[in-house]
Scaffold this motif. Sequence first.
Motif, short mmCIF file in Angstrom:
data_model
loop_
_atom_site.label_atom_id
_atom_site.label_comp_id
_atom_site.label_asym_id
_atom_site.label_seq_id
_atom_site.Cartn_x
_atom_site.Cartn_y
_atom_site.Cartn_z
N VAL A 9 0.90 -1.15 0.08
CA VAL A 9 -0.02 -0.03 0.13
C VAL A 9 0.74 1.17 0.09
O VAL A 9 0.47 2.13 -0.67
CB VAL A 9 -0.90 -0.06 1.20
CG1 VAL A 9 -1.79 1.38 1.35
CG2 VAL A 9 -1.84 -1.24 1.25
N ASP A 50 -3.26 -3.94 4.02
CA ASP A 50 -3.46 -3.81 2.88
C ASP A 50 -4.90 -3.45 2.53
O ASP A 50 -5.24 -3.17 1.56
CB ASP A 50 -3.19 -5.09 1.96
CG ASP A 50 -1.65 -5.45 1.89
OD1 ASP A 50 -0.83 -4.68 2.15
OD2 ASP A 50 -1.37 -6.51 1.61
N HIS A 93 -5.20 -0.57 -5.47
CA HIS A 93 -5.13 -1.24 -4.18
C HIS A 93 -6.05 -2.42 -4.07
O HIS A 93 -5.69 -3.43 -3.37
CB HIS A 93 -6.03 -0.33 -3.25
CG HIS A 93 -5.20 1.05 -2.78
ND1 HIS A 93 -5.41 2.36 -2.90
CD2 HIS A 93 -3.89 0.96 -2.20
CE1 HIS A 93 -4.80 2.99 -2.47
NE2 HIS A 93 -3.83 2.59 -1.93
#
Length: 134
Positions: free
Chosen positions: A20, A46, A65
């Motif tokens: 991330v 995450d 993401h």
Amino acid sequence: EMEGVMLAALGWRVSGADKVDFVEALVGLLLPSGDGGEIVRDGSSDDVMMVDGDDPASSVADLSHLQIQLSDFDATFSSQRPSLVALAAVMNAFELKRDALSDLQARGFLEGLRTVTDALCPAPGDRGEVASAV
């Protein structure tokens, strides 16, 4: 010296950057956003969510993401460096969202990507120069 004091005070209990962190840095570098969105973490390393970010840069970040979260379910990615997984996710997200980007944003992304990859992966003839500079 100050860094040593801080690390000693923490007992060297620090962690490295995760996927991330690399996605946030890469998207911020390659697709700077005007107002962007606020990044919210839900406690796990995450799991992130973008809020108030309707611009294409935050759209690329959202998709990146999602891809790094999905990579956690495939054992193949567990042996890869987090920075490499993040770079692949950002590049894939860019390709999927390219039509939503302006020509200027797309060109800036590609030029920035070339600069980053040239710095990290020098051509075979340049490796000696990089090694001697380090």
